[in-house]
Structures are given as C-alpha cells and as structure tokens.
Design a protein around this motif. Structure first.
Motif, mmCIF file in Angstrom:
data_model
loop_
_atom_site.group_PDB
_atom_site.id
_atom_site.type_symbol
_atom_site.label_atom_id
_atom_site.label_comp_id
_atom_site.label_asym_id
_atom_site.label_seq_id
_atom_site.Cartn_x
_atom_site.Cartn_y
_atom_site.Cartn_z
ATOM 1 N N ARG A 223 -3.440 4.590 -0.999
ATOM 2 C CA ARG A 223 -4.395 5.015 -0.012
ATOM 3 C C ARG A 223 -3.960 6.297 0.724
ATOM 4 O O ARG A 223 -2.710 6.255 1.499
ATOM 5 C CB ARG A 223 -4.375 4.069 1.384
ATOM 6 N N LYS B 192 0.873 -2.471 -9.120
ATOM 7 C CA LYS B 192 -0.470 -2.827 -8.597
ATOM 8 C C LYS B 192 -0.623 -2.678 -7.099
ATOM 9 O O LYS B 192 -1.117 -3.361 -6.340
ATOM 10 C CB LYS B 192 -1.089 -4.174 -9.043
ATOM 11 N N TYR B 193 0.416 -1.676 -6.515
ATOM 12 C CA TYR B 193 -0.027 -1.225 -5.178
ATOM 13 C C TYR B 193 -1.013 -0.722 -4.863
ATOM 14 O O TYR B 193 -1.790 0.141 -5.854
ATOM 15 C CB TYR B 193 1.210 -0.075 -4.982
ATOM 16 N N THR B 194 -1.999 -0.770 -3.712
ATOM 17 C CA THR B 194 -3.095 0.047 -3.517
ATOM 18 C C THR B 194 -2.694 1.423 -2.911
ATOM 19 O O THR B 194 -1.969 1.745 -2.050
ATOM 20 C CB THR B 194 -3.857 -0.718 -2.184
ATOM 21 N N VAL C 190 0.813 -1.237 0.015
ATOM 22 C CA VAL C 190 0.025 0.056 0.025
ATOM 23 C C VAL C 190 0.962 1.386 0.084
ATOM 24 O O VAL C 190 1.931 1.383 0.730
ATOM 25 C CB VAL C 190 -0.946 -0.134 1.402
#
Ligand code: P6P
Length: 305
Positions: free
Chosen positions: A215, A211-213, A185
């Motif tokens: 936030r 494809k990190y999230t 993330v």
C-alpha cells in the motif's frame, strides 16, 4: 471549531494553552480542506522555498492559513514551517510549533490524498530539541474525508491517540484510542534507493515472497494513516548514495513518529528511534522506518546502503 466532547473539556481545563494551539490547528485544517476542494490553487507560483522545493499556490496559501491561526490563538511563541523555516515570533505564550502545511503537493494534481503535519513543543524555540520532547503532535489527511489524528496528554498523564473527523456538525471523535497491531502491509518509499542499496532491494523481495500487502501512494501522511487505520504495517524510506534522505526530521518524521510510537508502534533511523535525534539544524533529513514494532525491528538494517 474546537475539539468536541467531555474528554476534551477535561483536557481543555487541564491544558488550556495546548488546547488553544490544537484548536488553531483544527481551524487551519478546516480552511485548507475548503481550499483543496475549490481546486484553484494547484498551479505553481514560480517560487521555491528555502529548501529549493518548487512552491504551488496551495503550499503558500496553506502556510499562510496556519501561521495566521497560530498567531491569533495566543498560545504559540514561535512557529516554523517547511515553506518558511526561519522560526517566526508569533507573540503568544506557551508553545513552539513546526509544521509541513501540505505534504505531498507533488501528487495534488493527480487528486491523491495529501496531508499536513504538526509538532508542538513546550516553550520558545525548536533548534536543538528532539522529537521526544513534543507535548503533542497531529497530522491531517485531506482525502475523500478530512480527518486529524492527534497524540496529546490523556487522563493518566499518558499520551492518547485519537482520530477526529470533520463533518457538517463540526469535528467528531471517530476513533477514541488508535493502536497499532502487526499487520503484514508495507509502504516502500524512495524505492529508487534499492538500485544501489542491496539490503533494501532484498527486504522488498522478502516482503513480496512473504505475501505482504503493498500500500504505497507517495504521500507520507496517507501512507502512514493507512497503517494506523488498518491495524499495522510498515512505512520505510531507506536511502543510498544515489537516493539521499528526502523526509525532514523536524517537519515530517518527528511528529509522525511521535504519533506512531504513542499508538504502540516504533520508529528507527537504522540505529535508534528518530525521536532521539536532535534538530541541530531545521532542515535535517533522515532515513526512516516506522510502524508495527516487529516490522521496524526487521527492516531497520536496510535504511542506509
Ligand atoms: P518518493 C511527498 O513529496 C514526500 O515528501 C512524502 O510525502 C513521501 O513519502 C515522499 O515524498 C515520497 O518520496 O521518493 O517515494 O516519491
């Protein structure tokens, strides 16, 4: 309104003055949460603090609440806040406290979660100390719930990181042992720096392609709290000539890095842990990356253009 439970009773017996300072912080968080809920303090007061930041009524009120509780607890010698950075003598004995009474006040009107940050050092005075010398550190998250994450001396002399939640019955421990994993993330702050910091721009692209999230809310405290709650991740705030460092070492980065490193994570200013940096002046600012150890290792090269 003090820390709950048997483990805290043992802590209070072994560290009576530190426990009183932490109780004063918990009382301040409870009062500030009430103030935020009332919602009548977000307007600007028309003044600026000595760093030139516009002050909201809530900034000033939260600052007053914290100074008042730290003064009355008797365990604080001097205290310094982002709103009033000259160290004030509070007449107590034991510890010096530095705090950011309300971090993220620029997003209060958008009703985003905001926070408060506290660092506690033994003895009198903060100048020329480092973040590594803290006795304890805490941050409060003012969101749908009010919680405090606290790093303090544990049973075996090691640091313990726990989360306390404010409930109608008072403060309850909701996480006994906060630890960091290696979750993918990322929270890229000061993204405008990527315009003239190619390493930062490339790093963000790599996170996206891997494809990190993402936030990121713009609030240092909730963005770090997400990392400590969801099992890991990376908060980074690189700089460039066009976007210099915004986060303050003493009031923001050192206490947060102390908590993250105590939870098994890491921090860096691009060269070393931010906990090694001296407060050669109270307004020292720094680029920072912090969170899961591997993520900090792979991102620290992009902190300075
Ligand atoms: P940017 C909030 O004002 C703050 O000081 C931190 O809480 C936050 O991480 C940072 O500024 C956000 O900065 O440049 O990404 O908006």
């Amino acid at each position: 309104m003090s820390m709950p439970g048997a483990d805290h009773e043992r802590f209070r017996a072994e560290h009576p003055l530190l426990a009183r300072a932490i109780d004063a912080i918990l009382a301040s968080v409870r009062e500030t949460a009430e103030l935020l809920r009332q919602g009548d303090s977000s307007g600007q007061v028309g003044s600026v603090n000595s760093f030139g930041d516009k002050q909201l009524k809530i900034d000033v009120k939260a600052d007053e609440i914290i100074f008042s509780n730290l003064r009355s607890c008797g365990a604080v010698v001097t205290a310094s806040s982002e709103e009033r950075p000259d160290e004030l003598d509070l007449g107590g004995q034991g510890f010096s406290v530095a705090f950011d009474p309300l971090d993220g006040s620029s997003i209060v009107d958008a009703n985003f979660a905001v926070g408060a940050i506290f660092g506690i050092w033994r003895g009198a005075g903060l100048l020329h100390k480092t973040g590594a010398e803290q006795a304890a550190a805490a941050y409060a998250v003012y969101g749908p719930r009010t919680s405090v994450v606290l790093a303090r001396p544990g049973r075996d002399g090691k640091l313990k990181v726990e989360e306390l939640m404010l409930t109608e019955q008072g403060w309850l421990v909701c996480r006994e042992d906060v630890r960091l994993g290696e979750k993918k993330v990322f929270a890229p702050a000061n993204l405008r720096a990527a315009a003239d910091n190619k390493a930062y721009a490339d790093f963000v692209s790599a996170c996206i392609s891997e494809k990190y999230t993402l936030r990121y809310t713009g609030g240092f405290v909730p963005d770090v709290h997400h990392i400590l709650t969801k099992g890991g991740g990376l908060f980074l705030n690189p700089t460039s000539s066009g976007a210099p460092a915004k986060l303050r070492l003493l009031y923001e980065c050192a206490p947060i890095a102390f908590i993250v490193e105590a939870a098994g994570g890491a921090s860096s200013n691009g060269a070393e842990s931010v906990l090694k940096m001296k407060f050669d002046h109270l307004d020292r600012r720094t680029a920072i990356t912090l969170g899961s150890r591997e993520e900090v290792a792979r991102s620290k090269h992009c902190l300075r253009a």
